[in-house]
Scaffold this active site. Structure first.
Site, PDB file in Angstrom:
ATOM      1  N   HIS A  52     -19.745   9.418  -3.815  1.00  0.00           N
ATOM      2  CA  HIS A  52     -18.024   9.861  -4.340  1.00  0.00           C
ATOM      3  C   HIS A  52     -16.983  10.273  -5.352  1.00  0.00           C
ATOM      4  O   HIS A  52     -17.353  10.947  -6.190  1.00  0.00           O
ATOM      5  CB  HIS A  52     -17.429   8.008  -2.912  1.00  0.00           C
ATOM      6  CG  HIS A  52     -17.189   7.435  -4.534  1.00  0.00           C
ATOM      7  ND1 HIS A  52     -16.413   7.908  -5.335  1.00  0.00           N
ATOM      8  CD2 HIS A  52     -17.941   6.107  -4.454  1.00  0.00           C
ATOM      9  CE1 HIS A  52     -17.211   6.198  -5.965  1.00  0.00           C
ATOM     10  NE2 HIS A  52     -17.438   5.282  -5.710  1.00  0.00           N
TER      11      HIS A  52
HETATM   12  P1  TYD Z   1     -17.592   1.745  -3.871  1.00  0.00           P
HETATM   13  O1  TYD Z   1     -16.655   2.266  -3.863  1.00  0.00           O
HETATM   14  O2  TYD Z   1     -18.278   1.784  -2.616  1.00  0.00           O
HETATM   15  O3  TYD Z   1     -17.950   1.280  -5.533  1.00  0.00           O
HETATM   16  P2  TYD Z   1     -19.206   2.262  -5.807  1.00  0.00           P
HETATM   17  O4  TYD Z   1     -17.986   3.283  -6.310  1.00  0.00           O
HETATM   18  O5  TYD Z   1     -20.159   1.384  -7.152  1.00  0.00           O
HETATM   19  O6  TYD Z   1     -19.740   3.370  -5.050  1.00  0.00           O
HETATM   20  O7  TYD Z   1     -16.819  -0.127  -4.185  1.00  0.00           O
HETATM   21  C1  TYD Z   1     -17.080  -1.246  -2.687  1.00  0.00           C
HETATM   22  C2  TYD Z   1     -16.120  -2.198  -2.812  1.00  0.00           C
HETATM   23  O8  TYD Z   1     -15.439  -2.410  -3.486  1.00  0.00           O
HETATM   24  C3  TYD Z   1     -15.214  -1.221  -1.513  1.00  0.00           C
HETATM   25  O9  TYD Z   1     -15.957  -2.403  -0.714  1.00  0.00           O
HETATM   26  C4  TYD Z   1     -13.704  -1.457  -2.238  1.00  0.00           C
HETATM   27  C5  TYD Z   1     -13.499  -2.218  -3.196  1.00  0.00           C
HETATM   28  N1  TYD Z   1     -13.382  -2.112  -4.673  1.00  0.00           N
HETATM   29  C6  TYD Z   1     -12.120  -2.852  -5.143  1.00  0.00           C
HETATM   30  O10 TYD Z   1     -11.480  -3.477  -3.998  1.00  0.00           O
HETATM   31  N2  TYD Z   1     -11.481  -2.210  -5.982  1.00  0.00           N
HETATM   32  C7  TYD Z   1     -12.276  -1.665  -6.972  1.00  0.00           C
HETATM   33  O11 TYD Z   1     -12.193  -1.437  -8.397  1.00  0.00           O
HETATM   34  C8  TYD Z   1     -13.693  -0.803  -6.744  1.00  0.00           C
HETATM   35  C9  TYD Z   1     -14.083  -0.290  -7.439  1.00  0.00           C
HETATM   36  C10 TYD Z   1     -14.214  -1.127  -5.512  1.00  0.00           C
END
Ligand code: TYD
Length: 137
Positions: A52
């Site tokens: 992302h």
């Molecule tokens: P995601 O963005 O998929 O993780 P990555 O950065 O590893 O791709 O996040 C996974 C889940 O965690 C998503 O539902 C959002 C949540 N999340 C939070 O609630 N707070 C945070 O600080 C982060 C990074 C993710």
């Protein structure tokens, strides 16, 4: 911002008979105030994280255990880093797409972030990110 604004940050390391100690201070080792810390662990072999983009967010990505790769993409150029030392982090400037891969089973990735969690800062769709980077030029 371009991938050329990303950089490895070598953090202080104090070593003695009790082991190693490293630290990070806002606005000293990284050019932002830390508002949030999150961490990734137990990443199954072959799995990736990220995939992302962000508008505003700046980060320091730290491999406190194990190793993994980080691919940054500014919409024009890409740069890949292998992170494998607990005192060497990757500074990620705003406006980057990122993909984390190649996690070792013992990998723990701590991320120091400049902003609170905000889904509106994310590009979950690659084409949307690319369009944004074109508008930015
Ligand atoms: P995601 O963005 O998929 O993780 P990555 O950065 O590893 O791709 O996040 C996974 C889940 O965690 C998503 O539902 C959002 C949540 N999340 C939070 O609630 N707070 C945070 O600080 C982060 C990074 C993710």
């Amino acid at each position: 911002m371009s991938v050329e604004d990303s950089r490895l940050v070598i953090l202080p390391k104090f070593t003695d008979g009790r082991g190693d100690l490293s630290f990070v201070e806002s606005n000293i080792h990284i050019p932002f105030e830390i508002r949030r810390v999150y961490y990734l662990y137990n990443v199954p072999e072959g799995e990736g994280r990220g995939h992302h983009g962000h508008r505003k967010l700046q980060q320091l990505i730290l491999p406190v255990s194990g190793s993994f790769n980080v691919l940054l993409n500014d919409g024009k150029n890409t740069k890949e880093y292998e992170l494998n030392r607990p005192n060497i982090g990757l500074y990620v400037p705003p406006g980057m797409w990122r993909e984390l891969t190649n996690f070792t089973t013992d990998a723990v990735c701590i991320v120091l972030a400049s902003e609170y969690y905000d889904e509106n800062d994310y590009f979950r769709d690659y084409d949307e990110f690319i369009n944004y980077t074109k508008e930015r030029l």
